[in-house]
Enzyme design. Structure first.
Site, PDB file in Angstrom:
ATOM      1  N   THR A 195      -8.297   6.681  -4.028  1.00 52.65           N
ATOM      2  CA  THR A 195      -8.226   5.475  -4.860  1.00 52.65           C
ATOM      3  C   THR A 195      -9.634   4.921  -5.020  1.00 52.65           C
ATOM      4  O   THR A 195     -10.439   5.006  -4.095  1.00 52.65           O
ATOM      5  CB  THR A 195      -7.348   4.429  -4.137  1.00 52.65           C
ATOM      6  OG1 THR A 195      -6.008   4.899  -4.139  1.00 52.65           O
ATOM      7  CG2 THR A 195      -7.418   3.060  -4.801  1.00 52.65           C
ATOM      8  N   GLY A 197      -5.681   2.486   0.840  1.00 55.53           N
ATOM      9  CA  GLY A 197      -5.001   2.844   2.074  1.00 55.53           C
ATOM     10  C   GLY A 197      -3.527   3.040   1.830  1.00 55.53           C
ATOM     11  O   GLY A 197      -3.094   3.186   0.681  1.00 55.53           O
ATOM     12  N   GLY A 203       2.433   1.422  -5.723  1.00 59.95           N
ATOM     13  CA  GLY A 203       1.733   1.068  -4.492  1.00 59.95           C
ATOM     14  C   GLY A 203       1.109  -0.316  -4.565  1.00 59.95           C
ATOM     15  O   GLY A 203       1.485  -1.160  -5.391  1.00 59.95           O
ATOM     16  N   ARG A 250       7.612   5.029  -7.885  1.00 59.33           N
ATOM     17  CA  ARG A 250       6.990   4.331  -6.751  1.00 59.33           C
ATOM     18  C   ARG A 250       5.699   3.631  -7.211  1.00 59.33           C
ATOM     19  O   ARG A 250       4.859   4.211  -7.866  1.00 59.33           O
ATOM     20  CB  ARG A 250       6.670   5.333  -5.641  1.00 59.33           C
ATOM     21  CG  ARG A 250       5.987   4.724  -4.405  1.00 59.33           C
ATOM     22  CD  ARG A 250       4.484   4.833  -4.456  1.00 59.33           C
ATOM     23  NE  ARG A 250       3.847   4.378  -3.211  1.00 59.33           N
ATOM     24  CZ  ARG A 250       2.527   4.232  -3.084  1.00 59.33           C
ATOM     25  NH1 ARG A 250       1.720   4.501  -4.084  1.00 59.33           N
ATOM     26  NH2 ARG A 250       2.022   3.809  -1.952  1.00 59.33           N
TER      27      ARG A 250
END
Ligand code: ASP
Length: 306
Positions: A173, A225, A203, A201
């Site tokens: 990321t 993370g 994040g 999904r």
């Protein structure tokens, strides 16, 4: 006469199990070059008196287009072997923000997030509606296969076969925080999420307050993370609130937030810049691709002991 604040840009390219023994010299050099390129793109904006919001966008745009990072071209695959991308951007001046989640066709999700902030009355768009919005804004659209890379496909196959995702299957990321010569703060974060993530999904990356936050005079944060834990802690807002309400220095506030993440079982890192332009890199993973640039020059680092 008031002294003009110095400009400064801080970036990350993901945190995770990044160890010297796992990274060849060629790969290390490629990451170093890519981080420097992103820093220079943002510095061009800031050193000429440009705005923090444009600098963070310019910096992460370079990393979205670089296949080394898990954002834009080179993003990880979902379990269905497609790409669903998340991005967010926030302006510390007025806490205006824009985000997209699960986009599949806009070439640069950070531009879509910026368009949501600048051109809509909303903060967040998801899925096909987000892509459609990006298209109406005239952004470059691509087929989902544009984001494909062979090494990410191999990672997908391994994860599906082993039925286990290592920390290495989600790092990459990218994010940036900056302060401009007018003292304005901004933050941007963009990702492909986790290898083999389930369709739909989302994040922490596009969630304002989880991985991305900016408030002038307080701080700007971009996180990377294990997203589920960063959402549950509300990492970016927790850090800014501790700075604002408890008067903690950013490195202390970030350490507390990451300790909460770790206590729940997660890992990762953050880049932070405070209202005076002080930078901090804090992570509880083995390494984090990261860098900082200001009028005195650029510095990049990868491993935990640098
Ligand atoms: N935070 C991202 C996510 O959970 C992944 C990462 O930063 O490594 O989608």
């Amino acid at each position: 006469m008031p002294v003009k604040p110095e400009w400064r840009l801080v970036i990350h390219g993901g945190a995770g199990v990044i160890l010297r023994e796992n990274l060849s010299q060629e790969m290390e050099a490629a990451y170093t070059a890519a981080l420097n390129e992103a820093l220079e793109a943002g510095a061009r904006v800031l050193s000429s008196g440009g705005e923090a919001i444009d600098a963070v966008e310019a910096a992460v745009l370079v990393m979205e287009d670089n296949p080394l990072f898990n954002a834009g071209y080179g993003a990880v695959f979902t379990a269905q072997a497609r790409h669903e991308l998340d991005a967010a951007i926030m302006d510390g001046r007025d806490r205006n923000a824009g985000a997209v989640a699960g986009v599949m066709r806009v070439k640069n999700p950070i531009k879509a997030a910026r368009a949501v902030m600048d051109k809509s009355e909303h903060v967040m768009f998801a899925g096909t509606g987000a892509d459609a919005f990006a298209e109406t804004q005239g952004l470059d659209m691509v087929d989902n296969t544009h984001f494909d890379t062979e090494w990410r496909r191999q990672a997908l196959e391994r994860v599906l076969e082993d039925r286990a995702r290592t920390a290495a299957d989600r790092h990459g990321t990218v994010g940036a925080v900056a302060i401009d010569t007018n003292g304005n703060l901004a933050a941007a974060t963009t990702t492909g999420g986790m290898t083999a993530k389930a369709a739909g999904r989302v994040g922490d990356t596009p969630l304002i307050g989880a991985a991305t936050y900016a408030e002038n005079g307080v701080c700007a944060v971009s996180a990377t993370g294990h997203g589920e834990y960063f959402i549950r802690v509300g990492v970016a807002k927790t850090i800014c609130d501790r700075v604002k309400l408890a008067g903690e220095p950013i490195a202390i506030a970030a350490g507390v937030a990451l300790d909460e993440v770790a206590a729940l079982g997660g890992d990762g890192g953050v880049i932070v810049i405070d209202g005076a332009g002080t930078p901090a890199f804090v992570f509880n993973s083995a390494g984090m691709y990261r860098g900082v640039i200001d009028a005195s020059g650029a510095r990049v680092a990868i491993y935990g002991d640098e």
